[in-house]
Design a protein around this motif. Sequence first.
Motif, PDB file in Angstrom:
ATOM      1  N   MET A   1      -4.850  11.378  17.436  1.00 59.67           N
ATOM      2  CA  MET A   1      -3.844  10.424  17.054  1.00 59.67           C
ATOM      3  C   MET A   1      -3.730  10.343  15.530  1.00 59.67           C
ATOM      4  N   ALA A   2      -4.874  10.286  14.865  1.00 61.06           N
ATOM      5  CA  ALA A   2      -4.887  10.119  13.416  1.00 61.06           C
ATOM      6  C   ALA A   2      -4.292  11.331  12.702  1.00 61.06           C
ATOM      7  N   ILE A   3      -4.580  12.521  13.201  1.00 62.81           N
ATOM      8  CA  ILE A   3      -4.023  13.738  12.585  1.00 62.81           C
ATOM      9  C   ILE A   3      -2.534  13.837  12.885  1.00 62.81           C
ATOM     10  N   ALA A   4      -2.132  13.474  14.081  1.00 61.68           N
ATOM     11  CA  ALA A   4      -0.704  13.463  14.424  1.00 61.68           C
ATOM     12  C   ALA A   4       0.040  12.500  13.506  1.00 61.68           C
ATOM     13  N   ALA A   5      -0.570  11.350  13.209  1.00 64.42           N
ATOM     14  CA  ALA A   5       0.043  10.385  12.291  1.00 64.42           C
ATOM     15  C   ALA A   5       0.188  11.001  10.900  1.00 64.42           C
ATOM     16  N   LEU A   6      -0.827  11.735  10.470  1.00 66.78           N
ATOM     17  CA  LEU A   6      -0.752  12.399   9.161  1.00 66.78           C
ATOM     18  C   LEU A   6       0.398  13.403   9.135  1.00 66.78           C
ATOM     19  N   VAL A   7       0.516  14.183  10.181  1.00 64.35           N
ATOM     20  CA  VAL A   7       1.582  15.196  10.249  1.00 64.35           C
ATOM     21  C   VAL A   7       2.956  14.533  10.212  1.00 64.35           C
ATOM     22  N   THR A   8       3.147  13.499  11.018  1.00 64.93           N
ATOM     23  CA  THR A   8       4.467  12.847  11.020  1.00 64.93           C
ATOM     24  C   THR A   8       4.725  12.147   9.690  1.00 64.93           C
ATOM     25  N   TRP A   9       3.687  11.610   9.071  1.00 67.50           N
ATOM     26  CA  TRP A   9       3.847  10.933   7.782  1.00 67.50           C
ATOM     27  C   TRP A   9       4.300  11.932   6.724  1.00 67.50           C
TER      28      TRP A   9
ATOM     29  N   VAL B   1      -5.093   9.194   4.149  1.00 68.00           N
ATOM     30  CA  VAL B   1      -5.968  10.362   3.936  1.00 68.00           C
ATOM     31  C   VAL B   1      -7.401   9.887   3.674  1.00 68.00           C
ATOM     32  N   LEU B   2      -7.542   8.830   2.882  1.00 66.78           N
ATOM     33  CA  LEU B   2      -8.884   8.283   2.633  1.00 66.78           C
ATOM     34  C   LEU B   2      -9.517   7.780   3.931  1.00 66.78           C
ATOM     35  N   TYR B   3      -8.699   7.180   4.797  1.00 69.07           N
ATOM     36  CA  TYR B   3      -9.195   6.770   6.116  1.00 69.07           C
ATOM     37  C   TYR B   3      -9.688   7.984   6.905  1.00 69.07           C
ATOM     38  N   LEU B   4      -8.899   9.052   6.900  1.00 72.34           N
ATOM     39  CA  LEU B   4      -9.293  10.256   7.639  1.00 72.34           C
ATOM     40  C   LEU B   4     -10.611  10.827   7.111  1.00 72.34           C
ATOM     41  N   LEU B   5     -10.802  10.744   5.811  1.00 64.29           N
ATOM     42  CA  LEU B   5     -12.023  11.284   5.207  1.00 64.29           C
ATOM     43  C   LEU B   5     -13.234  10.378   5.434  1.00 64.29           C
ATOM     44  N   SER B   6     -12.990   9.066   5.463  1.00 61.83           N
ATOM     45  CA  SER B   6     -14.115   8.133   5.550  1.00 61.83           C
ATOM     46  C   SER B   6     -14.343   7.552   6.940  1.00 61.83           C
ATOM     47  N   GLY B   7     -13.294   7.475   7.745  1.00 62.47           N
ATOM     48  CA  GLY B   7     -13.403   6.853   9.055  1.00 62.47           C
ATOM     49  C   GLY B   7     -13.421   5.332   9.009  1.00 62.47           C
ATOM     50  N   SER B   8     -13.129   4.745   7.860  1.00 63.13           N
ATOM     51  CA  SER B   8     -13.155   3.291   7.699  1.00 63.13           C
ATOM     52  C   SER B   8     -11.964   2.644   8.410  1.00 63.13           C
TER      53      SER B   8
ATOM     54  N   ALA C   1      -3.794   4.791  16.203  1.00 63.70           N
ATOM     55  CA  ALA C   1      -5.035   5.325  15.627  1.00 63.70           C
ATOM     56  C   ALA C   1      -5.892   4.203  15.039  1.00 63.70           C
ATOM     57  N   ALA C   2      -5.253   3.259  14.355  1.00 59.64           N
ATOM     58  CA  ALA C   2      -6.017   2.141  13.775  1.00 59.64           C
ATOM     59  C   ALA C   2      -6.662   1.297  14.873  1.00 59.64           C
ATOM     60  N   ALA C   3      -5.993   1.190  16.003  1.00 57.17           N
ATOM     61  CA  ALA C   3      -6.521   0.423  17.142  1.00 57.17           C
ATOM     62  C   ALA C   3      -7.590   1.204  17.917  1.00 57.17           C
ATOM     63  N   GLY C   4      -7.789   2.464  17.550  1.00 57.86           N
ATOM     64  CA  GLY C   4      -8.834   3.257  18.196  1.00 57.86           C
ATOM     65  C   GLY C   4      -8.400   3.982  19.438  1.00 57.86           C
ATOM     66  N   VAL C   5      -7.091   3.992  19.725  1.00 61.57           N
ATOM     67  CA  VAL C   5      -6.606   4.688  20.908  1.00 61.57           C
ATOM     68  C   VAL C   5      -6.742   6.198  20.687  1.00 61.57           C
ATOM     69  N   GLY C   6      -7.283   6.893  21.673  1.00 62.64           N
ATOM     70  CA  GLY C   6      -7.399   8.344  21.589  1.00 62.64           C
ATOM     71  C   GLY C   6      -8.639   8.847  20.900  1.00 62.64           C
TER      72      GLY C   6
END
Length: 144
Positions: free
Chosen positions: A1-9, A59-66, A137-142
């Motif tokens: 989900m998080a990578i898909a969000a990055l791609v669409t962004w 991107v910082l979220y993707l790198l840190s997982g925060s 992705a922020a809600a943790g789905v997927g």
Amino acid sequence: MAIAALVTWVMTAGAGLFMLLRWVRAGGLRRGGSATTHFPPARVLTHLGLAAGGLVVWVLYLLSGSALLAWIAFAVLVLVAMLGGLLVRRWAADGRKAMRGDPRMAGLDLAEQHIPRSPVVLHGILAVSTVVLVLLAAAGVGQG
């Protein structure tokens, strides 16, 4: 989900950059005696700046997982979407007035009317997809 969000962004940003360049080339940032745009440049540049800043936070979220960074990116994205909604509303209203032959539009060559419909629609579809994917992705789905 998080990578898909990055791609669409990133795809949304590409369509947005195309529209920004069309607007600027048509005189969107020009200020003078005659109005060349109904878009407040501050609104356009704030939309751009917040979108770019939110992407950096994502991107910082993707790198840190925060999770905090994910929610901050989502909050920024909501602001970006609200500004974008104001811009597209004005773009559509002016386009409709021009098509109807509204006398207030006579002689006006608005910079934003040089932006074709298809990139505006694509940008909107990608933006809505991005907001939904970032929320999920922020809600943790997927997450496995």
